[in-house]
Design a protein around this motif. Sequence first.
Motif, mmCIF file in Angstrom:
data_model
loop_
_atom_site.group_PDB
_atom_site.id
_atom_site.type_symbol
_atom_site.label_atom_id
_atom_site.label_comp_id
_atom_site.label_asym_id
_atom_site.label_seq_id
_atom_site.Cartn_x
_atom_site.Cartn_y
_atom_site.Cartn_z
ATOM 1 N N ALA A 1 0.831 -1.210 0.000
ATOM 2 C CA ALA A 1 0.000 0.000 0.000
ATOM 3 C C ALA A 1 0.864 1.259 0.000
ATOM 4 C CB ALA A 1 -0.937 -0.003 1.209
ATOM 5 N N GLY A 2 1.909 1.266 0.828
ATOM 6 C CA GLY A 2 2.795 2.416 0.868
ATOM 7 C C GLY A 2 3.535 2.626 -0.441
ATOM 8 N N SER A 3 3.922 1.527 -1.084
ATOM 9 C CA SER A 3 4.618 1.626 -2.369
ATOM 10 C C SER A 3 3.703 2.178 -3.451
ATOM 11 C CB SER A 3 5.162 0.255 -2.788
ATOM 12 O OG SER A 3 6.152 -0.198 -1.881
ATOM 13 N N LEU A 4 2.436 1.768 -3.441
ATOM 14 C CA LEU A 4 1.475 2.300 -4.405
ATOM 15 C C LEU A 4 1.274 3.798 -4.201
ATOM 16 C CD1 LEU A 4 -1.229 -0.532 -4.413
ATOM 17 C CD2 LEU A 4 0.546 -0.110 -6.120
ATOM 18 N N ALA A 5 1.158 4.195 -2.938
ATOM 19 C CA ALA A 5 1.023 5.625 -2.651
ATOM 20 C C ALA A 5 2.255 6.392 -3.122
ATOM 21 C CB ALA A 5 0.799 5.842 -1.160
ATOM 22 N N GLY A 6 3.439 5.821 -2.894
ATOM 23 C CA GLY A 6 4.670 6.459 -3.339
ATOM 24 C C GLY A 6 4.736 6.594 -4.845
ATOM 25 N N ALA A 7 4.320 5.547 -5.566
ATOM 26 C CA ALA A 7 4.334 5.600 -7.028
ATOM 27 C C ALA A 7 3.385 6.672 -7.541
ATOM 28 C CB ALA A 7 3.957 4.236 -7.604
ATOM 29 N N LEU A 8 2.182 6.742 -6.969
ATOM 30 C CA LEU A 8 1.222 7.756 -7.403
ATOM 31 C C LEU A 8 1.712 9.161 -7.070
ATOM 32 C CD1 LEU A 8 -2.202 6.128 -6.460
ATOM 33 C CD2 LEU A 8 -1.057 6.171 -8.678
ATOM 34 N N ALA A 9 2.330 9.322 -5.902
ATOM 35 C CA ALA A 9 2.883 10.629 -5.548
ATOM 36 C C ALA A 9 3.979 11.034 -6.528
ATOM 37 C CB ALA A 9 3.426 10.597 -4.123
ATOM 38 N N ALA A 10 4.829 10.071 -6.912
ATOM 39 C CA ALA A 10 5.895 10.371 -7.868
ATOM 40 C C ALA A 10 5.318 10.823 -9.206
ATOM 41 C CB ALA A 10 6.782 9.148 -8.054
ATOM 42 N N VAL A 11 4.286 10.116 -9.672
ATOM 43 C CA VAL A 11 3.659 10.485 -10.945
ATOM 44 C C VAL A 11 2.982 11.853 -10.834
ATOM 45 C CG1 VAL A 11 1.885 9.833 -12.624
ATOM 46 C CG2 VAL A 11 3.390 8.088 -11.664
ATOM 47 N N ALA A 12 2.313 12.095 -9.721
ATOM 48 C CA ALA A 12 1.658 13.390 -9.517
ATOM 49 C C ALA A 12 2.662 14.533 -9.548
ATOM 50 C CB ALA A 12 0.901 13.389 -8.192
ATOM 51 N N HIS A 13 3.881 14.261 -9.091
ATOM 52 C CA HIS A 13 4.924 15.294 -9.081
ATOM 53 C C HIS A 13 5.719 15.338 -10.383
ATOM 54 C CE1 HIS A 13 4.447 16.804 -5.041
ATOM 55 N NE2 HIS A 13 4.471 15.578 -4.532
ATOM 56 N N GLY A 14 5.424 14.440 -11.339
ATOM 57 C CA GLY A 14 6.046 14.559 -12.654
ATOM 58 C C GLY A 14 6.845 13.386 -13.152
ATOM 59 N N ALA A 15 6.974 12.292 -12.380
ATOM 60 C CA ALA A 15 7.709 11.124 -12.868
ATOM 61 C C ALA A 15 7.006 10.523 -14.072
ATOM 62 C CB ALA A 15 7.852 10.078 -11.761
ATOM 63 N N ARG A 16 7.769 10.067 -15.050
ATOM 64 C CA ARG A 16 7.195 9.462 -16.255
ATOM 65 C C ARG A 16 7.396 7.950 -16.277
ATOM 66 N NH1 ARG A 16 6.032 13.696 -19.900
ATOM 67 N NH2 ARG A 16 5.887 15.555 -18.612
ATOM 68 N N ILE A 17 8.254 7.436 -15.407
ATOM 69 C CA ILE A 17 8.498 5.995 -15.317
ATOM 70 C C ILE A 17 8.543 5.632 -13.835
ATOM 71 C CG2 ILE A 17 10.014 4.067 -15.987
ATOM 72 C CD1 ILE A 17 11.347 6.045 -17.989
ATOM 73 N N VAL A 18 7.883 4.544 -13.461
ATOM 74 C CA VAL A 18 7.985 4.047 -12.090
ATOM 75 C C VAL A 18 8.528 2.624 -12.135
ATOM 76 C CG1 VAL A 18 6.275 5.537 -11.014
ATOM 77 C CG2 VAL A 18 5.513 3.428 -12.118
ATOM 78 N N ARG A 19 9.505 2.380 -11.287
ATOM 79 C CA ARG A 19 10.165 1.065 -11.224
ATOM 80 C C ARG A 19 9.613 0.337 -10.001
ATOM 81 N NH1 ARG A 19 14.728 -1.100 -8.661
ATOM 82 N NH2 ARG A 19 15.918 -2.603 -9.911
ATOM 83 N N VAL A 20 8.939 -0.812 -10.232
ATOM 84 C CA VAL A 20 8.165 -1.420 -9.155
ATOM 85 C C VAL A 20 8.314 -2.938 -9.120
ATOM 86 C CG1 VAL A 20 6.465 0.440 -9.332
ATOM 87 C CG2 VAL A 20 6.037 -1.718 -10.524
ATOM 88 N N HIS A 21 8.049 -3.500 -7.934
ATOM 89 C CA HIS A 21 7.953 -4.948 -7.776
ATOM 90 C C HIS A 21 6.551 -5.453 -8.099
ATOM 91 C CE1 HIS A 21 11.318 -3.802 -5.078
ATOM 92 N NE2 HIS A 21 11.825 -4.984 -5.399
ATOM 93 N N ASP A 22 5.540 -4.703 -7.675
ATOM 94 C CA ASP A 22 4.146 -5.150 -7.745
ATOM 95 C C ASP A 22 3.470 -4.524 -8.965
ATOM 96 O OD1 ASP A 22 4.094 -6.572 -5.058
ATOM 97 O OD2 ASP A 22 4.737 -4.563 -4.477
ATOM 98 N N VAL A 23 3.656 -5.156 -10.112
ATOM 99 C CA VAL A 23 3.224 -4.570 -11.376
ATOM 100 C C VAL A 23 1.708 -4.473 -11.476
ATOM 101 C CG1 VAL A 23 3.154 -4.932 -13.878
ATOM 102 C CG2 VAL A 23 5.315 -5.199 -12.634
ATOM 103 N N ALA A 24 0.999 -5.572 -11.251
ATOM 104 C CA ALA A 24 -0.451 -5.572 -11.446
ATOM 105 C C ALA A 24 -1.127 -4.501 -10.600
ATOM 106 C CB ALA A 24 -1.019 -6.950 -11.119
ATOM 107 N N GLU A 25 -0.748 -4.416 -9.335
ATOM 108 C CA GLU A 25 -1.360 -3.454 -8.434
ATOM 109 C C GLU A 25 -1.017 -2.017 -8.840
ATOM 110 O OE1 GLU A 25 -0.707 -7.311 -6.174
ATOM 111 O OE2 GLU A 25 0.413 -6.086 -7.607
#
Length: 278
Positions: free
Chosen positions: A240-264
């Motif tokens: 859950a925390g990782s998903l929040a972090g990924a969304l926060a990164a995208v909201a701030h301008g990230a164009r690529i997110v590197r993740v373990h939990d792809v489907a989620e």
Amino acid sequence: MPQFLQCGRYGFDLDTGTLVMGILNVTPDSFSDGGRFQSLEFALSHAEEMIANGADMIDIGGESTRPGSPAVSLDEELRRVIPAVYALRGLGKPLSVDTYKAEVMREAVLAGADMINDINGFRAPGALEAVSDSDCGLCVMHMQRDPGTMQQNPGYGDVVAEVTDFLRQRVDEMVAAGIDRKRICIDPGFGFGKTVEHNYALLRNIGTMQQELGLPVLAGLSRKSMIGAVTGKPVEQRLAGSLAGALAAVAHGARIVRVHDVAETVDALKVWQAASTN
């Protein structure tokens, strides 16, 4: 500013959406999934699963770079990584290789890698020469010191300014070596020589770095200690925390997110993007 990234056989218009990079560690000691995908058969199966779940690219790592991790020999890293590149290159998605060794870069490009993801910012002797004549994408990351010592009292006067300046210098040197800027993305290096406060300052200022350097930002926060520090959860409970972090990164301008939990992550991004569309 339009964002485009050339990755070997593939080109991405990053203004149309966020790319999800699935992590594939072919190591026995990764901090999060060490040993699970070490055999070639299981690595191929996991890569296929991540692609089926929506991964836009796969990042193959043959050496753990968790804090305090020991170095892996060149021969051992080649033994882990290169067969995986050959096995996965027909899956129809870009393959990234996570390495700071010039010889691994060279062999990975020859084997068909579409991106080189270097935690050391292509500073090792021969690194730029290993990739300059290819057409693979290049992710240049900031790291203070090295994996063995990076979390021993990291310090900055202004972490955002210093990380941005480092990345600017590395990009300038890459361009001077003849590398097209369309091949380059930047990574602030969350967890690589930063305190929790440093990490969140960088997260909040992804847009600043993107605007100043004019390059797409890759954000890798998945399951990291900066997530655990806020949630109080161990690695295996940081989804859950990782998903929040990924969304926060995208909201701030990230164009690529590197993740373990792809489907989620893919599902979370779909909902976030639907909610963000006017």
